[in-house]
Scaffold this motif. Structure first.
Motif, short mmCIF file in Angstrom:
data_model
loop_
_atom_site.label_atom_id
_atom_site.label_comp_id
_atom_site.label_asym_id
_atom_site.label_seq_id
_atom_site.Cartn_x
_atom_site.Cartn_y
_atom_site.Cartn_z
N LEU A 44 0.67 -1.56 -0.13
CA LEU A 44 0.31 0.09 0.00
C LEU A 44 0.86 1.68 0.58
O LEU A 44 0.56 2.57 -1.10
N THR A 47 2.40 1.65 -3.42
CA THR A 47 1.18 1.97 -4.37
C THR A 47 0.83 3.80 -3.99
O THR A 47 0.68 4.49 -4.50
N LYS A 62 -9.80 1.18 -9.87
CA LYS A 62 -10.04 -0.05 -9.03
C LYS A 62 -10.47 -0.98 -9.21
O LYS A 62 -11.66 -0.66 -9.32
N LEU A 83 -6.39 4.33 0.23
CA LEU A 83 -5.14 3.99 0.73
C LEU A 83 -4.59 3.96 1.57
O LEU A 83 -4.05 3.73 2.68
N GLU A 86 -6.39 2.63 4.34
CA GLU A 86 -6.20 1.22 4.47
C GLU A 86 -4.81 1.13 5.09
O GLU A 86 -4.84 0.13 6.16
#
Length: 125
Positions: A44, A47, A62, A83, A86
């Motif tokens: 993550l 990203t 997504k 993100l 998360e």
């Protein structure tokens, strides 16, 4: 301890051994979960870095659904926000798993110490 019967001592030893075994197994599972969550968090983070390095208004997609066979066009700020959320959740999960691991490790060490104490205090036969 000398007043306890052999059967009672055997049950106590068995119970302590079971506690040690269960703690060790749970500790191993917890460590595996931590490693998996840390890997996921690192992905993550990478990203997020890639998305923030993009210039201008870029189309981001997504995956949706169980198999991610459908894609949804998502604005960059929304994607970054999702993100980061998360990532925050994963960080909290990792902290909780680390606390659980410390507890299980303490429980395992206590059981081992109890076993050592029992065998050291037992009269030589």
């Amino acid at each position: 301890m000398a007043t306890l019967s052999d059967e009672t001592l055997r049950k106590i030893l068995n119970q302590i051994q079971q506690t040690a075994i269960q703690s060790q197994r749970a500790l191993n599972v917890s460590k595996q979960q931590i490693a998996a969550k840390e890997r996921e968090r690192r992905i993550l983070q990478l990203t997020i870095e890639e998305i923030t390095s993009l210039q201008g208004d870029v189309n981001l997609y997504k995956g949706v659904g169980k198999m991610h066979v459908s894609f949804l066009n998502v604005p960059r700020p929304t994607m970054e926000k999702d993100l980061k959320s998360e990532e925050k959740d994963l960080t909290e999960d990792i902290k909780n798993l680390e606390k659980k691991s410390k507890y299980l490790e303490k429980q395992f060490n206590d059981a081992q110490a109890q076993l050592r104490d029992i065998f050291h205090s037992a009269p030589n036969q």
